[in-house]
Design a protein around this motif. Structure first.
Motif, short mmCIF file in Angstrom:
data_model
loop_
_atom_site.label_atom_id
_atom_site.label_comp_id
_atom_site.label_asym_id
_atom_site.label_seq_id
_atom_site.Cartn_x
_atom_site.Cartn_y
_atom_site.Cartn_z
N HIS A 105 0.80 -1.15 -0.01
CA HIS A 105 0.08 -0.03 0.04
C HIS A 105 0.91 1.17 0.02
O HIS A 105 0.41 2.10 -0.78
CB HIS A 105 -0.83 0.20 1.20
CG HIS A 105 -2.15 -1.06 1.08
ND1 HIS A 105 -3.00 -1.09 0.07
CD2 HIS A 105 -2.31 -2.10 2.10
CE1 HIS A 105 -3.77 -2.11 0.27
NE2 HIS A 105 -3.40 -2.58 1.28
N LYS A 106 2.05 1.24 0.50
CA LYS A 106 2.72 2.47 0.84
C LYS A 106 3.50 2.49 -0.86
O LYS A 106 3.46 3.85 -1.00
CB LYS A 106 3.99 2.30 1.68
CG LYS A 106 3.39 2.28 3.22
CD LYS A 106 4.50 2.23 4.29
CE LYS A 106 5.13 0.58 4.18
NZ LYS A 106 5.80 0.41 5.43
N VAL A 107 3.90 1.35 -1.50
CA VAL A 107 4.49 1.66 -2.70
C VAL A 107 3.60 2.30 -3.55
O VAL A 107 3.69 3.12 -4.68
CB VAL A 107 5.09 0.33 -3.20
CG1 VAL A 107 5.46 0.65 -4.66
CG2 VAL A 107 6.20 -0.18 -2.14
N ASP A 162 6.58 4.29 8.82
CA ASP A 162 6.64 4.33 7.45
C ASP A 162 5.46 4.90 6.85
O ASP A 162 5.21 5.45 5.81
CB ASP A 162 7.30 3.61 6.58
CG ASP A 162 8.93 3.44 7.00
OD1 ASP A 162 9.36 4.39 7.62
OD2 ASP A 162 9.37 2.37 6.61
N GLY A 163 4.16 3.99 7.24
CA GLY A 163 2.94 4.55 7.08
C GLY A 163 2.41 5.87 6.98
O GLY A 163 1.96 6.41 6.04
N ALA A 189 1.79 11.33 4.64
CA ALA A 189 2.47 12.79 4.50
C ALA A 189 2.88 13.27 3.33
O ALA A 189 2.42 14.34 2.96
CB ALA A 189 3.75 12.83 5.87
N ARG A 190 3.55 12.29 2.56
CA ARG A 190 3.72 12.64 1.26
C ARG A 190 2.59 12.97 0.46
O ARG A 190 2.51 13.77 -0.50
CB ARG A 190 4.47 11.45 0.68
CG ARG A 190 4.77 11.60 -0.90
CD ARG A 190 5.31 10.42 -1.56
NE ARG A 190 6.50 9.68 -0.77
CZ ARG A 190 6.63 8.80 -0.30
NH1 ARG A 190 5.54 7.94 -0.12
NH2 ARG A 190 7.47 8.15 0.49
N ALA A 191 1.55 12.00 0.42
CA ALA A 191 0.33 12.45 -0.11
C ALA A 191 -0.40 13.59 0.10
O ALA A 191 -0.86 14.31 -0.47
CB ALA A 191 -0.46 11.15 -0.01
N ARG A 203 4.08 12.31 14.02
CA ARG A 203 3.77 10.90 14.58
C ARG A 203 4.83 10.09 13.93
O ARG A 203 5.29 9.13 14.88
CB ARG A 203 2.41 10.58 13.85
CG ARG A 203 1.62 9.29 14.15
CD ARG A 203 1.41 9.31 15.78
NE ARG A 203 0.67 7.90 16.26
CZ ARG A 203 -0.47 7.65 16.21
NH1 ARG A 203 -1.33 8.62 15.53
NH2 ARG A 203 -0.92 6.60 16.67
N ALA A 204 5.24 9.98 12.87
CA ALA A 204 6.31 8.93 12.48
C ALA A 204 7.47 9.18 13.23
O ALA A 204 7.93 8.13 13.60
CB ALA A 204 6.35 9.14 11.02
#
Length: 212
Positions: free
Chosen positions: A73-75, A105-106, A111-113, A129-130
């Motif tokens: 899902h992360k990829v 990492d999730g 955060a990226r999205a 949070r990460a």
């Protein structure tokens, strides 16, 4: 690149031993995708063009999604961000978090999205949070924090975060690229000139000249 090449061999072997092992395919997708975003594909011998690594990543992800894991899902989220499908990317990142709420990492994927969806404040919360979940974080965490701060027009804070990212990983192209922008906005001409020279060298080493 050399270690990525070795990792691909091992992940392929794992998938051969157990064709239903979704995480092996997800790890292959992640490694190919990272190779593509770093312009390492040709240095690793992946095809004849920089986009061949991207193709391999997508093919591996299709297999990974047959038995999806948080990594898959992360990829998928990262690929959707690159395709400018931010809302779908957010959904995939949230699926990764739902599957493993303690995986730092999730939250970085989320955060990226969020940053690319223009939701920088929420992105910064996800990065915080990460970092609480993984205090020994890699350079990408500082990059994502810098990206969120940049989106909030906190340029001084963004510069500090991005400098920490580069200190953690001197080959972090994406942090260097954004840091170059912050140097320009702050009028730090000498720093910008030095960094631009380093970036040019990096791209010369790894990028497919036919793609430029």
């Amino acid at each position: 690149p050399e270690e990525f090449r070795a990792a691909i061999v091992d992940f392929k072997k794992a998938a051969e031993l157990d064709p239903n092992y979704g995480r092996a395919y997800a790890a292959l997708a992640a490694t190919y995708w990272e190779s593509y975003t770093r312009y390492w594909g040709l240095a690793m011998g992946i095809g004849q063009h920089v986009h061949d690594a991207q193709y391999e990543a997508k093919q591996s992800l299709v297999k990974a999604m047959r038995n999806p894991t948080p990594l898959a899902h992360k990829v998928a989220s990262a690929m959707l961000v690159q395709a400018q499908q931010q809302q779908e990317a957010i959904v995939e990142a949230k699926l990764a978090i739902a599957a493993d709420p303690n995986d730092a990492d999730g939250y970085i994927a989320l955060a990226r999205a969020l940053s690319f969806a223009g939701r920088s404040g929420e992105a910064l919360e996800a990065v915080d949070r990460a970092m609480r979940l993984n205090p020994h974080y890699p350079s990408e965490y500082e990059y994502q924090r810098g990206l969120a701060q940049f989106g909030l027009n906190r340029i001084q804070d963004a510069t500090a975060s991005l400098e920490r990212a580069v200190a953690l990983n001197h080959e972090d192209y994406w942090s260097q690229r954004l840091l170059l922008s912050t140097y320009g906005l702050l009028g730090r001409r000498d720093d910008a000139t030095r960094l631009a020279s380093a970036l040019t060298t990096t791209l010369k080493d790894y990028r497919d000249p036919l793609s430029v």
